[in-house]
Design a protein around this motif. Structure first.
Motif, PDB file in Angstrom:
ATOM      1  N   LEU A  96       0.837  -1.207   0.000  1.00 60.76           N
ATOM      2  CA  LEU A  96       0.000   0.000   0.000  1.00 60.76           C
ATOM      3  C   LEU A  96       0.871   1.256   0.000  1.00 60.76           C
ATOM      4  O   LEU A  96       0.604   2.204  -0.733  1.00 60.76           O
ATOM      5  N   TYR A  97       1.914   1.259   0.813  1.00 59.38           N
ATOM      6  CA  TYR A  97       2.796   2.420   0.892  1.00 59.38           C
ATOM      7  C   TYR A  97       3.509   2.646  -0.449  1.00 59.38           C
ATOM      8  O   TYR A  97       3.592   3.781  -0.926  1.00 59.38           O
ATOM      9  N   LYS A  98       3.987   1.583  -1.064  1.00 57.06           N
ATOM     10  CA  LYS A  98       4.655   1.699  -2.367  1.00 57.06           C
ATOM     11  C   LYS A  98       3.698   2.293  -3.408  1.00 57.06           C
ATOM     12  O   LYS A  98       4.070   3.170  -4.183  1.00 57.06           O
ATOM     13  N   TYR A  99       2.472   1.849  -3.393  1.00 52.37           N
ATOM     14  CA  TYR A  99       1.446   2.367  -4.297  1.00 52.37           C
ATOM     15  C   TYR A  99       1.206   3.848  -4.018  1.00 52.37           C
ATOM     16  O   TYR A  99       1.133   4.666  -4.939  1.00 52.37           O
ATOM     17  N   LEU A 100       1.102   4.211  -2.732  1.00 49.22           N
ATOM     18  CA  LEU A 100       0.873   5.596  -2.340  1.00 49.22           C
ATOM     19  C   LEU A 100       2.014   6.497  -2.810  1.00 49.22           C
ATOM     20  O   LEU A 100       1.782   7.593  -3.312  1.00 49.22           O
ATOM     21  N   VAL A 101       3.259   6.054  -2.666  1.00 47.01           N
ATOM     22  CA  VAL A 101       4.404   6.858  -3.094  1.00 47.01           C
ATOM     23  C   VAL A 101       4.339   7.116  -4.597  1.00 47.01           C
ATOM     24  O   VAL A 101       4.553   8.248  -5.052  1.00 47.01           O
ATOM     25  N   ALA A 102       4.027   6.100  -5.373  1.00 50.64           N
ATOM     26  CA  ALA A 102       3.907   6.280  -6.829  1.00 50.64           C
ATOM     27  C   ALA A 102       2.792   7.289  -7.148  1.00 50.64           C
ATOM     28  O   ALA A 102       2.966   8.154  -8.015  1.00 50.64           O
ATOM     29  N   GLU A 103       1.668   7.189  -6.448  1.00 49.77           N
ATOM     30  CA  GLU A 103       0.566   8.135  -6.639  1.00 49.77           C
ATOM     31  C   GLU A 103       0.999   9.549  -6.266  1.00 49.77           C
ATOM     32  O   GLU A 103       0.703  10.506  -6.971  1.00 49.77           O
ATOM     33  N   ALA A 104       1.677   9.684  -5.135  1.00 53.29           N
ATOM     34  CA  ALA A 104       2.118  11.000  -4.658  1.00 53.29           C
ATOM     35  C   ALA A 104       3.070  11.636  -5.678  1.00 53.29           C
ATOM     36  O   ALA A 104       2.928  12.822  -6.012  1.00 53.29           O
ATOM     37  N   LYS A 105       4.012  10.865  -6.164  1.00 50.70           N
ATOM     38  CA  LYS A 105       4.952  11.392  -7.166  1.00 50.70           C
ATOM     39  C   LYS A 105       4.211  11.799  -8.427  1.00 50.70           C
ATOM     40  O   LYS A 105       4.489  12.838  -9.010  1.00 50.70           O
ATOM     41  N   GLY A 106       3.250  10.988  -8.834  1.00 50.35           N
ATOM     42  CA  GLY A 106       2.453  11.295 -10.016  1.00 50.35           C
ATOM     43  C   GLY A 106       1.634  12.571  -9.856  1.00 50.35           C
ATOM     44  O   GLY A 106       1.341  13.248 -10.839  1.00 50.35           O
ATOM     45  N   ARG A 107       1.275  12.898  -8.643  1.00 53.40           N
ATOM     46  CA  ARG A 107       0.500  14.111  -8.357  1.00 53.40           C
ATOM     47  C   ARG A 107       1.406  15.315  -8.062  1.00 53.40           C
ATOM     48  O   ARG A 107       0.902  16.399  -7.768  1.00 53.40           O
ATOM     49  N   GLY A 108       2.707  15.087  -8.073  1.00 52.58           N
ATOM     50  CA  GLY A 108       3.633  16.186  -7.799  1.00 52.58           C
ATOM     51  C   GLY A 108       3.769  16.528  -6.324  1.00 52.58           C
ATOM     52  O   GLY A 108       4.238  17.608  -5.966  1.00 52.58           O
TER      53      GLY A 108
END
Length: 170
Positions: A96-108
């Motif tokens: 879940l955390y790995k997924y969240l980090v990818a999402e966060a980076k994608g959102r800037g």
């Protein structure tokens, strides 16, 4: 395991997971009174449904069952990360955390921050979060300890780095 966007049909299962997760914490870490204040009985399903519809967590599914969830606010705040007691220690929170980090980076989003419980603190420290301060919060009149923590996703950012001394050479 599949990580997917929140669906209102999962609200009750997520609320139950939260409740079960909190009440499964060893009583040497949080007392029964603290756990009851943190996750009161009975579960307020309408409050959870309303909350989840706003937060829209990422949900970990395994064999058509909710096994964990994590929330990411627009400003980088991680409000919740919980794993079902039957699935703890199996990589659910890490996925879940790995997924969240990818999402966060994608959102800037450049900075993630959290108020981690005593149980969650080592999880976040292991992932490079720094403790800003220890907090004592009141929930339903009962004191609970958590930790304000943060992590910058931009690897070029350093909190403070001394300037090299001038060697006298030009």
């Amino acid at each position: 395991m599949d990580i997917q966007a929140y669906s209102a049909s999962k609200a009750r299962e997520i609320a139950d997971l939260f409740y079960q997760s909190v009440h499964a914490i060893d009583s040497s870490v949080y007392t029964p009174e603290q756990k009851k204040a943190w996750a009161p009985t009975p579960v307020d399903y309408s409050r959870w449904s309303e909350r989840l519809s706003k937060k829209k967590p990422f949900v970990a599914m395994l064999e058509n069952r909710v096994v964990g969830f994590i929330e990411l606010d627009a400003d980088g705040y991680i409000d919740c990360i919980y794993t079902h007691p039957d699935f703890q220690g199996m990589g659910v929170a890490s996925a879940l955390y790995k997924y969240l980090v990818a999402e966060a980076k994608g959102r800037g989003i450049e900075r993630l921050y959290v108020e981690a419980s005593l149980i969650a603190k080592p999880f976040f420290e292991h992932r490079g979060f720094s403790v800003i301060k220890k907090n004592e919060v009141k929930r339903n009149g009962v004191s609970l300890v958590n930790f304000s923590m943060e992590k910058y996703l931009n690897s070029n950012r350093v909190a403070w780095e001394p300037k090299p001394k001038n060697s006298g050479h030009r």
